[in-house]
Write a protein that holds these residues in place. Sequence first.
Motif, PDB file in Angstrom:
ATOM      1  N   LYS A 154       0.829  -1.198   0.000  1.00 19.96           N
ATOM      2  CA  LYS A 154       0.000   0.000   0.000  1.00 19.96           C
ATOM      3  C   LYS A 154       0.869   1.256   0.000  1.00 19.96           C
ATOM      4  N   GLY A 155       0.545   2.169  -0.923  1.00 16.41           N
ATOM      5  CA  GLY A 155       1.269   3.428  -1.007  1.00 16.41           C
ATOM      6  C   GLY A 155       2.519   3.386  -1.856  1.00 16.41           C
ATOM      7  N   ALA A 156       2.972   2.193  -2.254  1.00 15.38           N
ATOM      8  CA  ALA A 156       4.194   2.078  -3.055  1.00 15.38           C
ATOM      9  C   ALA A 156       3.882   2.251  -4.537  1.00 15.38           C
ATOM     10  N   HIS A 157       4.899   2.642  -5.291  1.00 19.40           N
ATOM     11  CA  HIS A 157       4.812   2.725  -6.754  1.00 19.40           C
ATOM     12  C   HIS A 157       3.680   3.650  -7.216  1.00 19.40           C
ATOM     13  N   ASP A 158       3.509   4.752  -6.527  1.00 21.93           N
ATOM     14  CA  ASP A 158       2.390   5.641  -6.846  1.00 21.93           C
ATOM     15  C   ASP A 158       2.778   6.575  -7.989  1.00 21.93           C
ATOM     16  N   VAL A 159       2.746   6.063  -9.213  1.00 21.54           N
ATOM     17  CA  VAL A 159       3.135   6.879 -10.363  1.00 21.54           C
ATOM     18  C   VAL A 159       2.166   8.031 -10.595  1.00 21.54           C
ATOM     19  N   LEU A 160       0.920   7.865 -10.202  1.00 19.22           N
ATOM     20  CA  LEU A 160      -0.043   8.948 -10.404  1.00 19.22           C
ATOM     21  C   LEU A 160       0.324  10.154  -9.545  1.00 19.22           C
ATOM     22  N   ARG A 161       0.969   9.914  -8.428  1.00 14.24           N
ATOM     23  CA  ARG A 161       1.444  11.004  -7.580  1.00 14.24           C
ATOM     24  C   ARG A 161       2.550  11.780  -8.304  1.00 14.24           C
ATOM     25  N   GLU A 162       3.430  11.063  -8.982  1.00 13.15           N
ATOM     26  CA  GLU A 162       4.473  11.720  -9.769  1.00 13.15           C
ATOM     27  C   GLU A 162       3.849  12.621 -10.829  1.00 13.15           C
ATOM     28  N   ALA A 163       2.823  12.116 -11.486  1.00 14.68           N
ATOM     29  CA  ALA A 163       2.154  12.896 -12.522  1.00 14.68           C
ATOM     30  C   ALA A 163       1.506  14.133 -11.926  1.00 14.68           C
ATOM     31  N   ARG A 164       0.923  13.973 -10.756  1.00 14.16           N
ATOM     32  CA  ARG A 164       0.197  15.086 -10.145  1.00 14.16           C
ATOM     33  C   ARG A 164       1.126  16.261  -9.830  1.00 14.16           C
ATOM     34  N   VAL A 165       2.286  16.001  -9.251  1.00 15.34           N
ATOM     35  CA  VAL A 165       3.164  17.110  -8.886  1.00 15.34           C
ATOM     36  C   VAL A 165       3.694  17.808 -10.130  1.00 15.34           C
ATOM     37  N   GLN A 166       3.978  17.032 -11.189  1.00 15.46           N
ATOM     38  CA  GLN A 166       4.466  17.659 -12.417  1.00 15.46           C
ATOM     39  C   GLN A 166       3.364  18.485 -13.082  1.00 15.46           C
ATOM     40  N   GLN A 167       2.129  18.027 -12.998  1.00 20.58           N
ATOM     41  CA  GLN A 167       1.015  18.818 -13.514  1.00 20.58           C
ATOM     42  C   GLN A 167       0.847  20.104 -12.720  1.00 20.58           C
ATOM     43  N   GLY A 168       1.031  20.009 -11.400  1.00 20.02           N
ATOM     44  CA  GLY A 168       0.902  21.191 -10.559  1.00 20.02           C
ATOM     45  C   GLY A 168       1.983  22.221 -10.824  1.00 20.02           C
ATOM     46  N   LEU A 169       3.174  21.753 -11.223  1.00 17.97           N
ATOM     47  CA  LEU A 169       4.296  22.652 -11.464  1.00 17.97           C
ATOM     48  C   LEU A 169       4.343  23.180 -12.894  1.00 17.97           C
TER      49      LEU A 169
END
Length: 357
Positions: free
Chosen positions: A78-93
Amino acid sequence: MPETAKVDIAEANKGAGKVRVAFDEAALAGWMAANVEGFAGPLTVDQFNGGQSNPTYRLSTPGQRYVLRRKPPGQLVKGAHDVLREARVQQGLAGSAVPVARIFAVCEDEGVIGSPFYVMDMVEGRIIWDAAFTEVPKAERAAYFDEMNRVIAALHSVDHVAAGLGDYGKPGNYFARQIGRWSRQYLEDELAGRLPDMDALVEWLPTAIPEGDETTIVHGDFRCDNMIFHPTEPRVLAVLDWELSTLGHPLADFAYHAMMYRMPADIVAGLGGADPVPLGLPTEAEYIAAYCARTGRDGIPNWDFYLAFNFFRLAAIFHGIKGRVERGTATNAQARERAQALPRIVALAREAMEKCR
């Protein structure tokens, strides 16, 4: 350390090859036709040799090249390999002074290729793997350092709430939470053994946290080899490897980056304590001053605390790797090397602690 989709022009072809973690490529092409602006097949898929943590692919069409990052298929922690989180921060920036790859589309539907994924632009440029920037002419190296300094200062200046990242992590008490987390991991892994200097750091760090608290977006692994530079100019085109990004204390993030001045080059990209001046590089003090000027700081009191914290954090990670080596569960080929480097990292943490004291 986290795997990334790092690619440069010279490495693009030899760095990608046979697809090892396969999926329905026709289904992906259909999804991209419906969700990726400007997509036009036919589509060719290759898998990068890196990205073992999160399988990473080069997607090629006659007019465009993309990078796809996906969660590994199967049952995950649980919580590992969260690639969607990577996408989210790059979208925010996107659109900020922090250069990131364009995110074309995100897919949360496991039914398309078997796990969630995102598709981003394949930024063409080069990776600098050596912190001394020896492949760059000496007269130009300081400009590359200044550009890295500019980018991390820009990251720490982003209004994370306005960027839609107000809930991207827990605000406040970053050092207390991090010290507690890594101390527990160290103390609980009995098979990896105890080190007197680590024991001393576990005891001292919670008592030495500087006053004042700040919260910004932090990258978590900001190093020269986690950036794509312009092919010929001292300009960062994209910061990669957002796997460890969160909300945290900017000085923890900056000190991790500035550890390059003291980090042995054979462990993580670093200068190993070498005199930077003959290399055409700014000194550590000059580099700190440049960051302070960009972020409105009047110096960084207790600088060695931030270094001690980061070397301790890295030592705790390497201690965990040593435990996996001892248990025979380490899968990374570099795991044994990391475990053997542990005493040197601990010594650097202890040295910073003593200076701070």
